[in-house]
Design an enzyme around this catalytic site. Structure first.
Site, PDB file in Angstrom:
ATOM      1  N   TYR A 131      25.654 -16.015  25.307  1.00 33.89           N
ATOM      2  CA  TYR A 131      24.939 -16.500  26.478  1.00 33.89           C
ATOM      3  C   TYR A 131      23.459 -16.141  26.372  1.00 33.89           C
ATOM      4  O   TYR A 131      23.102 -14.986  26.141  1.00 33.89           O
ATOM      5  CB  TYR A 131      25.512 -15.895  27.756  1.00 33.89           C
ATOM      6  CG  TYR A 131      26.832 -16.493  28.208  1.00 33.89           C
ATOM      7  CD1 TYR A 131      27.367 -17.638  27.616  1.00 33.89           C
ATOM      8  CD2 TYR A 131      27.549 -15.913  29.246  1.00 33.89           C
ATOM      9  CE1 TYR A 131      28.570 -18.167  28.031  1.00 33.89           C
ATOM     10  CE2 TYR A 131      28.750 -16.439  29.679  1.00 33.89           C
ATOM     11  CZ  TYR A 131      29.268 -17.560  29.069  1.00 33.89           C
ATOM     12  OH  TYR A 131      30.460 -18.092  29.488  1.00 33.89           O
ATOM     13  N   SER A 161      33.180 -22.648  36.362  1.00 32.34           N
ATOM     14  CA  SER A 161      32.621 -23.906  36.859  1.00 32.34           C
ATOM     15  C   SER A 161      33.347 -24.434  38.099  1.00 32.34           C
ATOM     16  O   SER A 161      33.723 -25.609  38.156  1.00 32.34           O
ATOM     17  CB  SER A 161      32.623 -24.981  35.766  1.00 32.34           C
ATOM     18  OG  SER A 161      31.742 -26.037  36.092  1.00 32.34           O
ATOM     19  N   PRO A 162      33.538 -23.611  39.123  1.00 29.05           N
ATOM     20  CA  PRO A 162      34.213 -24.090  40.343  1.00 29.05           C
ATOM     21  C   PRO A 162      33.389 -25.116  41.112  1.00 29.05           C
ATOM     22  O   PRO A 162      33.932 -25.836  41.951  1.00 29.05           O
ATOM     23  CB  PRO A 162      34.382 -22.802  41.157  1.00 29.05           C
ATOM     24  CG  PRO A 162      33.243 -21.929  40.716  1.00 29.05           C
ATOM     25  CD  PRO A 162      33.117 -22.204  39.241  1.00 29.05           C
TER      26      PRO A 162
END
Length: 368
Positions: A57, A211-212
């Site tokens: 990341y 990723s809700p």
């Protein structure tokens, strides 16, 4: 903040996890160190204890920032850190990525150094590499647990059959089992309901959702009533990147966004809060990752647990977002299942089926 035990473990994690893929502006849309620290501090102040990152990341800066914040805040014993391995940062070196033992043992040392810690709470396979046998992955992860460098192990973005195989092998060989499976899940992406929800319940692995908000599609930035269109921001920037996770601009998804907007108005809540509340309360979900680049976004997300969505409004969201049935799952629906049972009413056993019936003693039979 409420806490759930993660899968069949004794590890208690907050229902909302902080995602740190936005820590660092190396990719053009993240948060700089000052803003990231605000996000970190605000999350901890709200009672959160579950933080998600990965070795690649923002080119490793997410782990570095997180390690710095945890050290400076003296919160290492309080927080539960998840980091991941799989992706390659050394072009031309095939063993600097993937899920083989050589890369896992290499990657864990790098993450420990960047995080400035001597152990990782949950070490997670980031993505299935289609090559490494489940036995090799689980044996290597078990070795890391036995060494003390890792507390729990997990998988992300792997086929359900592979997760089931890995968990079964671990259980049969008395290796460290999978504590959670991290998967994409939202009103706009419900395909895990076909296999993974039942798998998680059967094998004792909680689902950790990423990723809700469908990469921002459900965040409230895109409102059909206000000609939201393609808009701007990360989702628009990455829509043609080749990553399927960002291909969200579809006719069905716009219908979901439109219904979500109406439901949110009726509840007097933000669209993001309603979308998060929906996914947090789905079967087998243990924790949901929320990510932000701005403080007001995080504060809004943290309010997602403060209300309940009425049944009628839940049904509207269910109807508009229901995934299309497909083979072989069409054979498991009620019509064909009724043919199997001969049309007789067949229901689930009550919760008390396997529980002893406790009878209160009468005055005549009670003893002192």
């Amino acid at each position: 903040m409420n806490y759930y035990t993660l899968g069949n473990t004794g590890l208690r994690v907050s229902r909302l996890a902080l995602g740190t893929m936005t820590f660092g502006d190396d990719w053009g849309w993240g948060a700089d160190e000052s803003n990231a620290r605000q996000l970190f501090d605000t999350y901890l102040e709200a009672g959160g204890n579950f933080i998600d990152t990965a070795d690649l990341y923002t080119n490793g800066n997410s782990e570095r920032m997180l390690g710095k914040f945890v050290t400076e805040s003296g919160s290492r014993d309080r927080v539960v850190i998840t980091t991941k391995f799989s992706y390659n940062a050394e072009p031309g070196n095939p063993n600097a990525g993937g899920n083989g033992r050589k890369n896992i043992l290499r990657a864990v040392e790098g993450s420990l150094q960047r995080l400035n810690t001597d152990y990782i709470d949950i070490y997670m396979l980031h993505t299935w590499d289609q090559v490494t046998p489940a036995e090799e992955v689980m044996r290597t992860l078990d070795d890391l647990v036995r060494s003390g460098k890792v507390r729990y192990v997990a998988l992300s973005d792997a086929p359900a059959w592979y997760v089931a195989q890995a968990q079964t092998i671990a259980q049969e060989r008395h290796w460290e089992p999978i504590s959670t499976v991290q998967l994409e899940y939202s009103l706009a992406e419900r395909n895990i309901e076909y296999e993974y929800t039942a798998m998680a319940n059967a094998l004792g692995t909680g689902i950790m959702v990423w990723s809700p908000l469908a990469s921002g599609l459900l965040s409230g930035k895109y409102k059909p009533s206000e000609d939201g269109g393609a808009g701007s921001g990360r989702l628009a920037m990455l829509a043609d990147s080749g990553n399927p996770a960002f291909n969200k601009f579809t006719e069905k998804n716009w219908a979901i966004v439109a219904e979500l907007e109406q439901v949110a108005k009726e509840l007097d809540r933000s669209m993001a809060q309603v979308a998060l509340n929906w996914v947090v309360n789905r079967p087998a979900v243990a924790s949901v990752i929320i990510g932000a680049t701005k403080l007001h976004q995080l504060k809004d997300n943290l309010g997602a647990l403060e209300f309940e969505i009425p049944t009628e409004l839940q049904q509207r969201l269910e109807d508009v977002s229901r995934p299309e049935s497909r083979f072989p799952y069409t054979f498991f629906e009620s019509t064909l299942q009724g043919m199997i049972h001969g049309g007789a009413a067949v229901g689930d056993k009550p919760n008390s089926y396997h529980q002893p019936v406790l009878v209160e003693a009468s005055p005549e039979t009670a003893t002192e």
